[in-house]
Design a protein around this motif. Structure first.
Motif, short mmCIF file in Angstrom:
data_model
loop_
_atom_site.label_atom_id
_atom_site.label_comp_id
_atom_site.label_asym_id
_atom_site.label_seq_id
_atom_site.Cartn_x
_atom_site.Cartn_y
_atom_site.Cartn_z
N ASP A 32 0.83 -1.21 0.00
CA ASP A 32 0.00 0.00 0.00
C ASP A 32 0.87 1.26 0.00
O ASP A 32 0.49 2.28 -0.56
CB ASP A 32 -0.92 0.04 1.22
N THR A 33 2.04 1.18 0.62
CA THR A 33 2.90 2.36 0.74
C THR A 33 3.57 2.75 -0.58
O THR A 33 4.02 3.89 -0.71
CB THR A 33 3.98 2.17 1.82
N VAL A 34 3.65 1.84 -1.53
CA VAL A 34 4.24 2.18 -2.82
C VAL A 34 3.20 2.26 -3.94
O VAL A 34 3.45 2.86 -4.98
CB VAL A 34 5.38 1.21 -3.23
N ALA A 35 2.03 1.68 -3.72
CA ALA A 35 0.99 1.64 -4.76
C ALA A 35 0.21 2.96 -4.87
O ALA A 35 -0.30 3.28 -5.93
CB ALA A 35 0.01 0.50 -4.48
N TRP A 36 0.15 3.70 -3.78
CA TRP A 36 -0.70 4.90 -3.74
C TRP A 36 0.12 6.16 -3.48
O TRP A 36 1.15 6.10 -2.80
CB TRP A 36 -1.76 4.75 -2.64
N GLU A 37 -0.37 7.28 -3.97
CA GLU A 37 0.28 8.56 -3.70
C GLU A 37 0.21 8.85 -2.20
O GLU A 37 -0.84 8.65 -1.58
CB GLU A 37 -0.42 9.70 -4.47
#
Length: 158
Positions: A32-37
């Motif tokens: 989640d920490t790399v998939a979303w702005e």
């Protein structure tokens, strides 16, 4: 030990990843920490940048745990992965876990903000078995079956 964990939202990926990471003092990457702005809800990052971050994490650390429901990002980690865990306890277990999920301050400004999105999350979780995208059972099953390294599927709660 370089473990990737994949499964539906609410399947227990984060809980298991935190447990493995703490027990063995391993770096952990929540996809989640790399998939979303950062600081934005449901605004995806550039896919190439997200994959590059996953690949760099996998190559930089000698041992690690990576977890998420993102098929494309899990695949980016697989060349460095020594074991793939597929958490598949069934949709109803995942829905129940979503209702029991504690506030995630790293994702939401307040418990109220998180609760406001619960209904939408539960609807999304219920579509797991019928979705044809990177987040669905079909894609996760394909990734699991094609992985040549050590792998385990968990069909009950871990």
């Amino acid at each position: 030990m370089r473990v990737a964990i994949i499964g539906n939202s609410g399947s227990g990926k984060s809980t298991l990843a935190r447990r493995l990471s703490a027990d063995r003092v391993l770096p952990m990457l929540d996809l989640d920490t790399v998939a979303w702005e950062p600081d934005k809800i449901a605004v995806p990052r550039d896919q190439a940048d997200a994959k590059a971050d996953v690949k760099a994490f996998g190559e930089t650390n000698k041992a690690w745990v990576i977890e998420g429901c993102y098929g494309d990002l899990i695949e980016a980690a697989l060349p460095c992965c020594t074991e793939l865990l597929f958490l598949n306890p069934g949709v109803e277990a995942c829905v129940a876990h979503c209702h029991q999920r504690p506030w995630e301050p790293q994702k939401f400004a307040s418990p109220k903000e998180q609760d406001a999105l619960l209904k939408q999350l539960v609807l999304w979780v219920k579509e797991y078995e019928t979705r044809d995208d990177e987040y669905g059972l079909k894609r996760h099953r394909k990734i699991f079956e094609e992985f040549k390294g050590a792998k385990r599927e968990f069909t009950s709660e871990t």
